[in-house]
Design an enzyme around this catalytic site. Structure first.
Site, PDB file in Angstrom:
ATOM      1  N   CYS A 218      -5.847  -2.929   2.187  1.00  0.00           N
ATOM      2  CA  CYS A 218      -5.793  -2.791   3.722  1.00  0.00           C
ATOM      3  C   CYS A 218      -7.092  -2.701   4.222  1.00  0.00           C
ATOM      4  O   CYS A 218      -7.462  -4.134   4.677  1.00  0.00           O
ATOM      5  CB  CYS A 218      -5.086  -1.086   4.188  1.00  0.00           C
ATOM      6  SG  CYS A 218      -4.177  -1.582   5.501  1.00  0.00           S
TER       7      CYS A 218
ATOM      8  N   LYS B  38      -8.907   2.347  -2.179  1.00  0.00           N
ATOM      9  CA  LYS B  38      -9.811   2.199  -1.298  1.00  0.00           C
ATOM     10  C   LYS B  38     -11.313   2.176  -0.985  1.00  0.00           C
ATOM     11  O   LYS B  38     -12.240   3.468  -1.196  1.00  0.00           O
ATOM     12  CB  LYS B  38      -9.088   1.965  -0.289  1.00  0.00           C
ATOM     13  CG  LYS B  38      -8.905   1.925   0.951  1.00  0.00           C
ATOM     14  CD  LYS B  38      -7.722   2.552   1.899  1.00  0.00           C
ATOM     15  CE  LYS B  38      -7.587   1.367   2.820  1.00  0.00           C
ATOM     16  NZ  LYS B  38      -6.419   1.943   3.616  1.00  0.00           N
TER      17      LYS B  38
ATOM     18  N   GLU C  62       0.903  -0.719  -0.198  1.00  0.00           N
ATOM     19  CA  GLU C  62       0.185  -0.219  -0.035  1.00  0.00           C
ATOM     20  C   GLU C  62       0.780   0.907   0.130  1.00  0.00           C
ATOM     21  O   GLU C  62       1.967   1.682   0.867  1.00  0.00           O
ATOM     22  CB  GLU C  62      -0.991  -0.096   1.201  1.00  0.00           C
ATOM     23  CG  GLU C  62      -1.758   1.068   1.339  1.00  0.00           C
ATOM     24  CD  GLU C  62      -2.897   1.450   2.923  1.00  0.00           C
ATOM     25  OE1 GLU C  62      -2.498   0.499   3.613  1.00  0.00           O
ATOM     26  OE2 GLU C  62      -3.574   1.541   2.392  1.00  0.00           O
TER      27      GLU C  62
HETATM   28  O1  LIG Z   1      -6.863  -1.872   9.683  1.00  0.00           O
HETATM   29  C1  LIG Z   1      -6.082  -1.624  10.171  1.00  0.00           C
HETATM   30  O2  LIG Z   1      -5.410  -1.728  11.836  1.00  0.00           O
HETATM   31  C2  LIG Z   1      -5.082  -1.293   9.739  1.00  0.00           C
HETATM   32  C3  LIG Z   1      -5.847  -0.435   8.195  1.00  0.00           C
HETATM   33  C4  LIG Z   1      -4.596   0.111   7.533  1.00  0.00           C
HETATM   34  O3  LIG Z   1      -3.438   0.470   8.329  1.00  0.00           O
HETATM   35  C5  LIG Z   1      -4.740   0.800   6.514  1.00  0.00           C
HETATM   36  O4  LIG Z   1      -5.953   1.008   5.773  1.00  0.00           O
HETATM   37  O5  LIG Z   1      -3.921   1.109   5.825  1.00  0.00           O
END
Ligand SMILES: O=C(O)CCC(=O)C(=O)O
Length: 269
Positions: free
Chosen positions: A148, A108, A40
């Site tokens: 993510c 996203k 990411e």
């Molecule tokens: O869901 C999480 O604990 C981390 C999510 C995250 O870092 C993101 O979405 O970039």
């Protein structure tokens, strides 16, 4: 086919991030990687204060590089960057094919807004806008794309599972939620009988957001897992799913008369 996951040590030097991607993707191709997953925001430090500075149009400098590298190495290349479009910022995963063609953009869907008192507060929505579509593409198998925090939404994985054999999530969990949930969420895909791959940046203790690392590939079992340093992991995506889906046929055993998970809009792919 062989999947390669590049756990890149991302720095604030964008040009250096991009030149390392070139080198590491070439290395992955040399080891037989046909689909290569990048982390990411692999061209930028992860954090709301960085997104506008590092954001690019698509096509732009970073995605032009991805296109060239996919073509040079004849592979599919997947990874997210901060994207600017129409005055808005998105966290966007671009997928390039072996001719260097842009196959899809997944923005996203679920923005990472959490507040765990004393541990971590993060509000992506302060700077980013969410995407509005589901994204799949076809290579050696059908692949569902999330980024993510999208991984926390089981409904998305369940919808992808109906047509996909592999789910990919460029991600950057942190030192609080990483040890608690990163592997667990991926292994929960056991319910979906799907391969799941995650690509994290390598850990940088000096960064404002310290990534957990541990890029992983699971098929219920963990079949490849990085430590927290820069590395490439590989997994051979095999016949396993067809066998398991036949042996434990949950997809045909669902009680559609009692419950349903439905996409309101199908989106791309
Ligand atoms: O869901 C999480 O604990 C981390 C999510 C995250 O870092 C993101 O979405 O970039």
């Amino acid at each position: 086919f062989r999947l390669a996951v590049v756990q890149l040590q991302v720095s604030s030097d964008k040009a250096n991030n991009l030149s390392k991607v070139r080198r590491l993707v070439k290395e992955a191709a040399g080891q037989g990687g046909k689909v290569v997953l990048l982390p990411e925001c692999f061209n930028s430090p992860y954090g709301t204060s960085f997104f506008s500075k590092y954001a690019e149009k698509i096509p732009g400098e970073t995605t032009q590089m991805l296109s060239e590298v996919a073509k040079e190495n004849k592979l599919h290349l997947v990874g997210s960057i901060p994207e600017e479009d129409g005055g808005k910022l998105y966290n966007t995963c671009a997928v390039f094919g072996p001719e260097g063609e842009l196959i899809l953009k997944h923005r996203k869907i679920h923005l990472f807004d959490i507040d765990v008192p004393g541990k971590i507060r993060f509000q992506e929505s302060e700077t980013l806008s969410p995407g509005n579509s589901l994204s799949t593409f076809d290579t050696f198998c059908r692949v569902g794309v999330g980024i993510c925090y999208d991984m926390r939404f089981a409904e998305l994985a369940q919808l992808y599972n109906r047509k996909c054999q592999l789910l990919v999530y460029p991600g950057a969990f942190n030192m609080t939620t990483g040890p608690a949930h990163w592997e667990l969420l991926q292994r929960a895909a056991l319910d979906n009988q799907t391969y799941v791959a995650t690509a994290s940046p390598a850990r940088d203790e000096a960064a404002s957001y310290v990534a957990w690392g541990h890029s992983t590939v699971v098929n219920g079992e963990v079949i490849a897992k990085a430590g927290h340093e820069e590395s490439i992991i590989y997994a051979d995506i095999l016949q396993y799913l067809a066998d398991v889906r036949q042996q434990i046929p949950i997809s045909s055993q669902r009680r559609d008369d009692l419950y349903a998970v439905t996409a309101v809009q199908q989106g791309s792919g």
